[in-house]
Write an enzyme that holds these catalytic residues in place. Structure first.
Site, mmCIF file in Angstrom:
data_model
loop_
_atom_site.group_PDB
_atom_site.id
_atom_site.type_symbol
_atom_site.label_atom_id
_atom_site.label_comp_id
_atom_site.label_asym_id
_atom_site.label_seq_id
_atom_site.Cartn_x
_atom_site.Cartn_y
_atom_site.Cartn_z
ATOM 1 N N ASP A 331 41.576 35.016 32.388
ATOM 2 C CA ASP A 331 40.889 35.050 31.098
ATOM 3 C C ASP A 331 41.631 34.110 30.165
ATOM 4 O O ASP A 331 42.782 33.775 30.411
ATOM 5 C CB ASP A 331 41.006 36.446 30.478
ATOM 6 C CG ASP A 331 40.099 37.444 31.153
ATOM 7 O OD1 ASP A 331 39.216 37.006 31.888
ATOM 8 O OD2 ASP A 331 40.300 38.642 30.933
ATOM 9 N N ASP A 671 39.936 42.647 31.717
ATOM 10 C CA ASP A 671 40.361 43.728 30.828
ATOM 11 C C ASP A 671 39.254 44.729 30.517
ATOM 12 O O ASP A 671 39.499 45.863 30.198
ATOM 13 C CB ASP A 671 40.947 43.166 29.520
ATOM 14 C CG ASP A 671 40.052 42.110 28.896
ATOM 15 O OD1 ASP A 671 38.893 41.986 29.328
ATOM 16 O OD2 ASP A 671 40.507 41.406 27.977
ATOM 17 N N ASN A 765 74.148 47.144 67.024
ATOM 18 C CA ASN A 765 72.844 47.458 66.434
ATOM 19 C C ASN A 765 73.020 47.997 65.011
ATOM 20 O O ASN A 765 72.299 47.616 64.084
ATOM 21 C CB ASN A 765 72.145 48.505 67.310
ATOM 22 C CG ASN A 765 70.766 48.859 66.777
ATOM 23 O OD1 ASN A 765 70.003 47.959 66.475
ATOM 24 N ND2 ASN A 765 70.481 50.135 66.666
HETATM 25 P P1 ATP Z 1 38.252 35.940 27.490
HETATM 26 O O1 ATP Z 1 37.180 36.235 28.481
HETATM 27 O O2 ATP Z 1 38.994 34.731 27.788
HETATM 28 O O3 ATP Z 1 39.123 37.093 27.167
HETATM 29 P P2 ATP Z 1 36.686 36.303 25.184
HETATM 30 O O4 ATP Z 1 37.506 37.318 24.477
HETATM 31 O O5 ATP Z 1 36.048 35.260 24.364
HETATM 32 O O6 ATP Z 1 37.500 35.503 26.189
HETATM 33 P P3 ATP Z 1 34.768 38.279 25.657
HETATM 34 O O7 ATP Z 1 35.613 39.373 25.150
HETATM 35 O O8 ATP Z 1 33.861 38.517 26.804
HETATM 36 O O9 ATP Z 1 35.609 37.049 26.047
HETATM 37 O O10 ATP Z 1 33.928 37.754 24.431
HETATM 38 C C1 ATP Z 1 32.883 36.852 24.596
HETATM 39 C C2 ATP Z 1 32.416 36.355 23.259
HETATM 40 O O11 ATP Z 1 31.909 37.459 22.503
HETATM 41 C C3 ATP Z 1 33.525 35.767 22.398
HETATM 42 O O12 ATP Z 1 33.709 34.429 22.638
HETATM 43 C C4 ATP Z 1 33.017 36.028 21.012
HETATM 44 O O13 ATP Z 1 32.118 35.023 20.613
HETATM 45 C C5 ATP Z 1 32.262 37.318 21.166
HETATM 46 N N1 ATP Z 1 33.097 38.455 20.770
HETATM 47 C C6 ATP Z 1 34.326 38.762 21.206
HETATM 48 N N2 ATP Z 1 34.774 39.875 20.647
HETATM 49 C C7 ATP Z 1 33.812 40.307 19.828
HETATM 50 C C8 ATP Z 1 33.653 41.441 18.964
HETATM 51 N N3 ATP Z 1 34.599 42.337 18.844
HETATM 52 N N4 ATP Z 1 32.522 41.555 18.283
HETATM 53 C C9 ATP Z 1 31.538 40.653 18.404
HETATM 54 N N5 ATP Z 1 31.614 39.572 19.196
HETATM 55 C C10 ATP Z 1 32.724 39.398 19.903
#
Ligand code: ATP
Length: 938
Positions: A331, A671, A765
């Site tokens: 990630d 995660d 041994n």
């Molecule tokens: P990684 O997969 O590397 O951990 P990430 O945190 O961006 O990256 P996700 O947690 O799947 O991956 O989030 C995907 C997308 O969703 C993010 O890029 C962001 O635009 C959006 N996002 C992340 N957290 C939130 C949240 N708490 N509320 C709303 N949108 C979110």
């Protein structure tokens, strides 16, 4: 059978003598813990020290030796009998000590793997280990949690629990807090229908809830059906299985050889008892019966060492697999980056505010004028949405608000701290710093419903009651004032998420206090602005809102699926972890390909990938690209892609599959709840210790306690070291045994008597396989271990020179022994057997030293660099001298003192195999080109 499901919440709480608002008091919880015991499942299979010792003493080979000792005693050979028994006991103690250490390491790892729980005690929410829960505790259940005990649910918000571990039903069940129909007898109610209960070991996949613990430990439903759930996987690893087979084949070959030696000896007129004891001793010495056990010990102790390097191993075989990993899929957020988010930009129609912190007096200070939101009210709406559609909150002491701060903390020396997800925390902190304290916002706009964030849809929605516009923060009031319909709005819905997913449900745009249609031109402009921010490595969250005249009814996800007003985007910086760059480099030199798989924007992902030196020329694929690929095409492409962006967890599964189809051994991080299938599918599932959900941890083979990519690389190195050391152990033990067998067998052909006495064989041994070989298992890493490609996961244990060395070095050792024996025996020297015995013992000391490194010379890795081995060598050497020179031991082991010249000759001749091995390594090094020296840590 409890009747919790049909009691109402108040009755349940009364019966458990607890309160939903405050929970138990700490002292009451402690009292209950004492009477009820910890909340854990008792493993029936756990091995206590006595059981371990018993296992050692009843191993087949030991039993054979005990029979041999008994036989010796019956024949009046008391000294032999006692000596054999003493050796048996020593061996058992050594084995026991190792196994016990391993057993304790596994037990400690298991304890650490227990999840933590948020529980209410004395009126505050605290985080405790699930082991400490007692009936009456009030616990919070959130998406991603493993239900820690059996509970009666008190409150729910879209709570869904997957109960496959208990009922086999893989579809999550909607849970409720309502009392179940009183007509139903709970005894008749299948577990799956007890909808107001949550059961230990099941998984919260969606929503959240509050529950009171009703049963803990073995009294839970899980405890009753499964007595041994907390086991760490002890199924034999691939290596163990192969060693088991190898051991069996070798055992057959050795038994045939020994029968032959026994037969020839008897035919040649040697006494029957002597031949019997010799055969037994040879069998015990040469049959490598302990090989699979050695692997368990090496893996368990390796896992213990890895814990010090912040890696918690949940499945022992993972340690072995780590050494052959060829791809690490990671990630981005939190693993490659620090997960320390700071809001640095606010953008919307007609404005772009740069909030990059500037350093003042060495402290980062938000660079925005205090009146910013009054001047730019659209940004106030943006931040309000970002802070309200958000589960993070500020620590109470730093809960800044517009009402109690005149200049809202722009240069606050103690920056406010947020609790919760770092992305969300950054938004709450930024809003507070610009005068929009979350607590105040929530007072004016209390949350009444929500659709939680999930990485599939990449957005989150909350519904807020608009009590009275009078209570709104000034900047927000200004922001909304322009829209004429404000007076009729009863609720505001806020959405935040990835740009594409927010835009997809927006039909209007907020421009200078008004809603205008979101035309294609606007959409393009918004996308361009988003790309520009993403190119600089920023993570962007978009915000939209939707006014409502009344509270929506029915399934929220459907009623609130469209008609949003797009407000703007918040850009955040999340710097790359500094140590990741060198870890990525290490991966590359070690033949491991790092791959980024992220839910974030492709340009953000690419920027970070470049910054940390991940393959910048590799391809980038988005989730959308993956969806459009024809079946099988990903397998063709997978070797060229180094960044996957905007992917959802389902894509991870496809990526692992494609990599595995290409023959890769894949480590994959995750995660979230939805990452579990990919973590299970990967050869090594790696869960995040800090930000990971219990569900991900349950599915993983190892947990990174610091969420750091560099730690995976360190663990891979440790895996290689452990695998290397197991191979060295096997090579060492088998080479020595081979030499010994060659010598004894060929001597009989050459017309000589038996080269060694039974006790001498047993002694060799004990020192060689017991003491010296074990010290090899703590051998530090080879200097170039991370500059070699990973070993193939299906490679034979005899590959890469192990088999060759066992045969030719073994033969050489046998020949040295044979020639010396013949020379001294033919010259009628009384000490001929002692010479053979000494040369064999000293040779094994030399061999263990040279076998410490597969490629480098002993003098290069340093004689002193494995202190334990050095100590063991000194001890063994001293003991061997004692056996030769101390009269009592001479009598026991039937040795004669060697003259100084003979001792020197034996010492000199025993280095023969050492030099042979060093010469071989030198030749190999010369053929492959010298490896530059580098100091590496073990
Ligand atoms: P990684 O997969 O590397 O951990 P990430 O945190 O961006 O990256 P996700 O947690 O799947 O991956 O989030 C995907 C997308 O969703 C993010 O890029 C962001 O635009 C959006 N996002 C992340 N957290 C939130 C949240 N708490 N509320 C709303 N949108 C979110």
């Amino acid at each position: 059978m409890s009747n919790w499901p049909r009691l109402d919440a108040i009755a349940v709480l009364r019966q458990l003598n607890t309160q939903a608002e405050t929970g138990l008091s700490a002292s009451e919880a402690e009292r209950r813990l004492e009477t009820q015991g910890p909340n854990e499942l008792i493993e029936k299979r756990a091995n206590g020290p006595w059981q371990l010792l018993w296992q050692q003493l009843t191993a087949t080979m030991v039993l054979i030796l005990i029979v041999a000792a008994a036989l010796s005693a019956a024949l009046g050979e008391y000294r032999d009998a006692i000596a054999i028994l003493a050796i048996v006991v020593f061996n058992a103690i050594l084995g026991f000590r190792q196994e016990y250490q391993a057993e304790r390491a596994i037990a400690a790892l298991k304890k650490l793997a227990t999840p933590t729980v948020r529980c209410r005690r004395d009126g505050t929410v605290i985080e405790i280990s699930a082991r400490q829960l007692v009936p009456g505790d009030i616990v919070r259940l959130e998406a991603g949690n493993l239900v820690p005990a059996d509970c009666r649910i008190l409150e729910t918000s879209n709570l869904r629990i997957q109960e496959a571990s208990l009922t086999g039903e893989s579809e999550p069940i909607d849970k409720t807090a309502q009392t179940l129909d009183r007509l139903h007898d709970p005894a008749d109610l299948p577990l799956g229908e007890r909808r107001n209960m949550a059961f230990m070991g099941t998984l919260v996949t969606y929503g959240r809830g509050l529950a009171v613990v009703t049963e803990t430990g073995m009294v839970t439903e899980l405890g009753q059906i499964a007595a041994a759930i907390q086991t760490m996987d002890r199924a034999p690893t691939r290596l163990q299985q192969r060693l088991d087979q190898l051991g069996q084949r070798l055992a057959i070959a050795i038994v045939v050889l020994i029968t032959f030696i026994f037969g020839v000896g008897v035919l040649r007129g040697e006494p029957l008892t002597l031949m019997f004891l010799t055969a037994v001793s040879l069998g015990v010495a040469a049959v490598p019966e302990g090989l699979p056990a050695v692997v368990t010990i090496a893996l368990a102790l390796g896992a213990k060492r890895m814990l010090k390097r912040r890696t918690l191993i949940r499945q022992l075989p993972a340690v072995e697999t780590l050494g052959s990993v060829t791809v690490i899929c990671s990630d981005k957020t939190g693993t490659l980056t620090k997960n320390c988010m700071t809001v640095t930009a606010l953008t919307g129609a007609g404005y772009h505010i740069d909030l990059t912190p500037r350093l003042r007096h060495g402290r980062p200070v938000l660079s925005a004028p205090p009146q910013l939101l009054q001047d730019q009210p659209a940004a106030a709406l943006l931040l309000t949405g970002a802070a309200l559609c958000n589960d993070a909150f500020l620590e109470s002491h730093s809960n800044l608000s517009h009402s109690n701060r005149s200049a809202p903390g722009l240069s606050d020396p103690q920056p406010p701290q947020a609790i919760g997800d770092p992305t969300e925390g950054a938004l709450v902190v930024a809003a507070a710093r610009l005068g929009l304290g979350k607590a105040d916002l929530e007072q004016a706009l209390p949350r009444v419903a929500e659709i939680p964030f999930d990485s599939e849809h990449k957005r989150m929605v909350t519904v807020h009651k608009l009590a009275a516009t009078a209570g709104l923060p000034a900047s927000l009031k200004t922001a909304l004032a322009g829209e004429s319909a404000t007076g009729q709005w009863s609720h505001l819905v806020f959405m935040k998420g990835a740009l594409d997913s927010v835009l997809a449900v927006s039909s209007k745009l907020w421009v200078e206090g008004r809603m205008v249609p979101l035309t294609e031109t606007w959409r393009q402009q918004i996308a361009i602005a988003d790309d520009q921010l993403a190119q600089t490595g920023m993570r962007i969250l978009s915000v939209a809102f939707r006014p409502l005249d009344s509270l929506p009814t029915g399934e929220l996800a459907q009623t609130l699926a469209q008609d949003y007003v797009f407000v703007g985007g918040v850009g955040m910086m999340d710097p790359a972890r500094p140590e990741v760059k060198s870890a990525v480099l290490t991966c590359k030199t070690a033949g491991i390909r790092p791959v980024m798989i992220t839910g974030d924007h492709p340009l953000t992902a690419q920027h970070i990938a470049r910054e940390i030196g991940m393959d910048a020329h590799g391809r980038l694929l988005t989730g959308q690209d993956l969806d459009q690929l024809p079946p099988g095409a990903l397998t063709e492409l997978v070797d060229t892609v180094s960044v996957y962006a905007r992917v959802s967890p389902q894509h991870k599964l496809a990526i692992v599959q494609a990599l595995q189809d290409q023959g890769h051994i894949v480590a994959m991080t995750g995660d979230g709840v939805n990452d579990a299938p990919a973590l299970k599918k990967a050869d090594i599932g790696v869960a995040m210790g800090v930000t990971g959900t219990d569900v991900a941890k349950e599915a993983a083979d190892m947990v990174l306690l610091d969420d750091n990519f560099a730690t995976i690389v360190t663990a891979t190195k440790e895996g290689r070291v452990i695998y290397d050391n197991i191979r060295k152990f096997i090579k060492y033990v088998l080479t020595g045994n081979c030499g010994e067998l060659w010598a004894i067998a060929l001597a009989l052909f050459w017309g000589m008597p038996l080269l060694l006495k039974p006790l001498q064989i047993l002694w060799i041994n004990l020192i060689a396989d017991g003491l010296l070989a074990l010290a090899l298992s703590v051998e530090p890493a080879e200097q170039d271990i991370m500059r070699c490609p990973p070993h193939r996961s299906n490679e034979s244990i005899f590959s890469r020179g192990v088999g060759r060395d066992i045969i030719w070095i073994g033969l050489l050792l046998g020949l040295v022994l044979l020639i010396v024996a013949h020379h001294y025996w033919a010259a009628n020297q009384a000490n001929w057997q002692t010479m053979v015995f000494s040369i064999l013992a000293f040779s094994r000391i030399g061999l263990v030293q040279t076998m410490r490194s597969e490629r480098n010379s002993l003098f290069r890795i340093g004689v002193m660099s494995n202190k334990l081995l050095l100590g063991t060598v000194a001890l063994t050497f001293g003991l061997q001298l004692a056996i030769i020179y101390v009269p009592a031991l001479q009598a026991l082991f039937q040795t004669t003192a060697l003259s100084v010249p003979d001792l020197l000759i034996s010492l000199l001749l025993s280095t023969f195999v050492f030099w042979a091995m060093e010469l071989e390594k030198w030749l190999i090094r010369n053929r492959q080109g010298q490896v530059p020296a580098e100091q590496t840590s073990p």
